[in-house]
Write an enzyme that holds these catalytic residues in place. Structure first.
Site, PDB file in Angstrom:
ATOM      1  CE  LYS A  22      -2.006   1.416   4.177  1.00  0.00           C
ATOM      2  NZ  LYS A  22      -1.623   2.881   4.297  1.00  0.00           N
ATOM      3  CG  ASN A  23       2.101   2.943   3.718  1.00  0.00           C
ATOM      4  OD1 ASN A  23       0.977   3.196   3.162  1.00  0.00           O
ATOM      5  ND2 ASN A  23       2.270   2.530   4.899  1.00  0.00           N
ATOM      6  CB  CYS A 118      -5.642  10.328  11.376  1.00  0.00           C
ATOM      7  SG  CYS A 118      -3.897   9.473  11.548  1.00  0.00           S
ATOM      8  NE  ARG A 123      -0.292  10.297  10.182  1.00  0.00           N
ATOM      9  CZ  ARG A 123      -0.442   9.263   9.560  1.00  0.00           C
ATOM     10  NH1 ARG A 123      -1.581   8.495   9.558  1.00  0.00           N
ATOM     11  NH2 ARG A 123       0.360   8.739   8.496  1.00  0.00           N
ATOM     12  CG  ASP A 327       2.615   1.154   9.726  1.00  0.00           C
ATOM     13  OD1 ASP A 327       2.095   2.083  10.499  1.00  0.00           O
ATOM     14  OD2 ASP A 327       2.982   1.570   8.549  1.00  0.00           O
ATOM     15  NE  ARG A 419      -7.216   4.225   5.348  1.00  0.00           N
ATOM     16  CZ  ARG A 419      -6.370   4.443   6.078  1.00  0.00           C
ATOM     17  NH1 ARG A 419      -6.607   4.785   7.634  1.00  0.00           N
ATOM     18  NH2 ARG A 419      -5.094   4.739   5.701  1.00  0.00           N
TER      19      ARG A 419
HETATM   20  N1  EPU Z   1       6.340  14.228  11.190  1.00  0.00           N
HETATM   21  C1  EPU Z   1       6.517  15.636  11.724  1.00  0.00           C
HETATM   22  N2  EPU Z   1       6.685  16.513  10.599  1.00  0.00           N
HETATM   23  C2  EPU Z   1       6.519  16.123   9.499  1.00  0.00           C
HETATM   24  C3  EPU Z   1       6.147  14.559   8.998  1.00  0.00           C
HETATM   25  C4  EPU Z   1       6.010  13.742  10.142  1.00  0.00           C
HETATM   26  O1  EPU Z   1       6.675  15.974  12.935  1.00  0.00           O
HETATM   27  O2  EPU Z   1       6.536  17.048   8.533  1.00  0.00           O
HETATM   28  C5  EPU Z   1       6.193  13.174  12.375  1.00  0.00           C
HETATM   29  C6  EPU Z   1       4.773  12.502  12.511  1.00  0.00           C
HETATM   30  O3  EPU Z   1       3.762  13.336  13.214  1.00  0.00           O
HETATM   31  C7  EPU Z   1       5.097  11.199  13.375  1.00  0.00           C
HETATM   32  C8  EPU Z   1       6.348  10.908  12.605  1.00  0.00           C
HETATM   33  O4  EPU Z   1       6.988  12.144  12.168  1.00  0.00           O
HETATM   34  O5  EPU Z   1       5.201  11.493  14.420  1.00  0.00           O
HETATM   35  C9  EPU Z   1       6.630   9.855  11.628  1.00  0.00           C
HETATM   36  O6  EPU Z   1       5.743  10.553  10.446  1.00  0.00           O
HETATM   37  P1  EPU Z   1       6.219  10.051   8.683  1.00  0.00           P
HETATM   38  O7  EPU Z   1       5.941  11.243   8.075  1.00  0.00           O
HETATM   39  O8  EPU Z   1       7.440   8.998   8.655  1.00  0.00           O
HETATM   40  O9  EPU Z   1       4.901   9.018   8.646  1.00  0.00           O
HETATM   41  P2  EPU Z   1       3.872   9.188   7.147  1.00  0.00           P
HETATM   42  O10 EPU Z   1       4.605   9.203   6.041  1.00  0.00           O
HETATM   43  O11 EPU Z   1       2.757  10.262   7.685  1.00  0.00           O
HETATM   44  C10 EPU Z   1       3.799   6.551   6.717  1.00  0.00           C
HETATM   45  C11 EPU Z   1       3.032   5.597   6.529  1.00  0.00           C
HETATM   46  C12 EPU Z   1       2.103   5.063   7.718  1.00  0.00           C
HETATM   47  C13 EPU Z   1       3.482   4.782   8.732  1.00  0.00           C
HETATM   48  C14 EPU Z   1       4.477   6.039   9.095  1.00  0.00           C
HETATM   49  C15 EPU Z   1       5.666   5.526  10.002  1.00  0.00           C
HETATM   50  C16 EPU Z   1       1.793   6.057   4.518  1.00  0.00           C
HETATM   51  C17 EPU Z   1       0.825   6.602   3.565  1.00  0.00           C
HETATM   52  N3  EPU Z   1       1.813   6.014   5.828  1.00  0.00           N
HETATM   53  O12 EPU Z   1       3.201   7.813   7.221  1.00  0.00           O
HETATM   54  O13 EPU Z   1       1.651   4.066   7.785  1.00  0.00           O
HETATM   55  O14 EPU Z   1       2.964   4.370  10.038  1.00  0.00           O
HETATM   56  O15 EPU Z   1       5.111   6.256   7.786  1.00  0.00           O
HETATM   57  O16 EPU Z   1       6.221   4.412   9.575  1.00  0.00           O
HETATM   58  O17 EPU Z   1       3.201   5.571   3.839  1.00  0.00           O
HETATM   59  C18 EPU Z   1      -0.302   2.679   8.004  1.00  0.00           C
HETATM   60  O18 EPU Z   1      -0.061   2.105   6.691  1.00  0.00           O
HETATM   61  O19 EPU Z   1      -1.303   2.311   8.545  1.00  0.00           O
HETATM   62  C19 EPU Z   1       0.388   3.673   8.478  1.00  0.00           C
HETATM   63  C20 EPU Z   1      -0.248   4.690   9.344  1.00  0.00           C
END
Ligand code: EPU
Length: 439
Positions: A22-23, A118, A123, A327, A419
């Site tokens: 998915k990701n 969320c 996030r 995850d 999802r």
């Molecule tokens: N963060 C910040 N600022 C930013 C971006 C992130 O503070 O600009 C913080 C977030 O608040 C969080 C941490 O950094 O505390 C990690 O965020 P990251 O950006 O790495 O996560 P993401 O890209 O929003 C993806 C996956 C998530 C998975 C996380 C961590 C996707 C669509 N989502 O989210 O997947 O948990 O990385 O590995 O790729 C899931 O698949 O169920 C899921 C939630």
């Protein structure tokens, strides 16, 4: 409203094939905005988030089709006319924010709804925005939208293509140091930088295999990305990317979910299309616990067999790759609930990722939350109950709990699970689980 009804106690046995990630699929679909011509993606999972991304891309004018029986997506973004992603779609799926980098790069500006928090945490997207700023854009937050615009123009050096004709202003390469190895920020900046002028370096970049998959896709389209899989990704801007055919990598979180299912109630489960090296520390941690895992790397297969010895409690700390994935944190918690002794989970990535705990406790688990730690005392059995899935991985964890619980477990709000897991109930049924989806 659909729910899963599970009668616990069946032993699982047989083979399961892991779907596309998915990701990775969602990001590669977003990245196709940067390419001219047609992109064909294979092994795209038939899940609700992919359907939402199809909707996002078609709303902004892409010509896109998804064949869920062949798992193939065909995208042509040549006629995209708008650089706006509306709230209705972004609120449905946070990953919609990943169209921001490609749209900014292509149009020199992007207007996108701020996704908001969320059920797993707040996030933030400040690191994405800082990255855009370093590449020469200015961000304005207004009425729940981010409007990001390239300030000065750096003209393109050679010929124009149908997409590069659209470039009003170009981003400029820069060295960007991420405060935290955010996956989303790494992906958005990497995509934005592909068509920027000059060189971009992302330091402290995220290293998850899905990011490598996105970079490999972009390179196949003609991008020049090196340092893939390291924490310093280098992107040399190019004039044009061209659509290509690409196969999405297998889903490592789905792989981990079936590994835990096998550890909980498997006789022997053969997990195909599973890549050990993509699992980071996860498989090693399970081996330490005493789970009987075999890596048949050459066949892309992981085998989980019923363990002959007692499993041991563990200390788990979630971290970016190659650390223990957040995850899989709710999912391993179910296993730790059944192991005598005390285990401790520390959640370091999302501040609100213990929402499943009260539901597991209603099924007889003994978990106490202390800040960002969960202290788990192993119990002899779980008992079936009606429970509520608060998010995707919490929902998957409750399904696994239902498989080993006494009696019947009913799981509500399964739209979260749909999802991200393709045919979850069907795959479990094929292994011998008694699970049905009731509408
Ligand atoms: N963060 C910040 N600022 C930013 C971006 C992130 O503070 O600009 C913080 C977030 O608040 C969080 C941490 O950094 O505390 C990690 O965020 P990251 O950006 O790495 O996560 P993401 O890209 O929003 C993806 C996956 C998530 C998975 C996380 C961590 C996707 C669509 N989502 O989210 O997947 O948990 O990385 O590995 O790729 C899931 O698949 O169920 C899921 C939630």
């Amino acid at each position: 409203m659909a729910k899963f009804v599970i009668k616990g106690g069946n032993q699982l046995n047989g083979k399961v094939k892991i779907s596309g990630a998915k990701n990775s699929a969602l990001k590669i679909m977003a990245a196709s905005i940067l390419a001219t011509g047609t992109t064909i993606l294979k092994n795209v999972p038939a899940i609700d988030d992919v359907i939402t991304m199809v909707e996002v891309l078609s709303t902004i004018g892409a010509d896109i089709s998804f064949n869920s029986s062949t798992n193939e997506v065909k995208i042509n973004c040549d006629n995209i006319k708008t650089f706006e992603a509306p709230y209705e779609l972004v609120r449905k799926m946070r990953a919609s924010i990943l169209v921001a980098g490609p749209l900014l790069s292509r149009f020199g500006e992007v207007k996108i709804a701020i996704p908001g928090g969320c059920n797993i945490g707040s996030r933030q997207i400040d690191l994405h925005l800082k990255g855009f700023e370093m590449l020469g854009a200015q961000n304005k937050l207004e009425h729940g939208y981010i409007y990001s615009k390239v300030l000065s123009s750096a003209s393109s050096s050679s010929g124009h293509t149908s997409i590069s004709k659209n470039f009003k202003r170009k981003l400029k390469g820069a060295e960007i140091n991420l405060e935290f190895p955010s996956r989303g920020a790494t992906e958005n900046i990497m995509m934005a930088a592909c068509l920027a002028t000059g060189k971009t370096i992302i330091n402290n970049a995220a290293k998850e295999p899905e990011i490598n998959d996105l970079a490999n896709f972009l390179n196949k389209c003609g991008a020049k990305i090196t340092g893939i899989g390291t924490d310093s990704i280098v992107i040399e801007g190019v004039e044009e990317l061209k659509g290509c055919e690409y196969t999405v990598m297998p889903d490592s979180i789905e792989t981990g979910t079936f590994i835990i299912a096998g550890a909980l109630c498997g006789k022997k489960i053969e997990i195909n299309n599973a890549i050990w090296d993509n699992m980071g520390i996860f498989c090693q941690k399970l081996k330490d616990i005493g789970v009987n895992l075999i890596n048949k790397d050459a066949d892309k297969t992981i085998i989980v067999k019923k363990s002959k010895t007692l499993l041991k409690p563990a200390y788990i700390s979630t971290l970016p790759f190659p650390g223990f994935p957040t995850d899989l944190q709710p999912i391993i918690a179910v296993l730790l609930c059944t192991i005598p002794g005390i285990s401790v989970i520390t959640e370091n990535v999302f501040e609100n990722r213990f929402m499943y705990v009260d539901e597991l406790n209603r099924m007889g688990a003994n978990i106490r939350i202390d800040g960002h730690h969960a202290v788990i005392t192993g119990v002899n059995k779980l008992s079936g109950a009606p429970v509520n899935a608060s998010d995707l991985r919490a929902g998957a964890a409750l399904v696994l709990a239902g498989l080993i619980a006494d009696g019947t477990t009913e799981i509500y709000d399964i739209h979260h699970i749909l999802r991200g897991y393709e045919n979850f109930d069907k795959k479990l049924r094929n292994l011998g689980a008694d699970i049905v989806k009731v509408n």
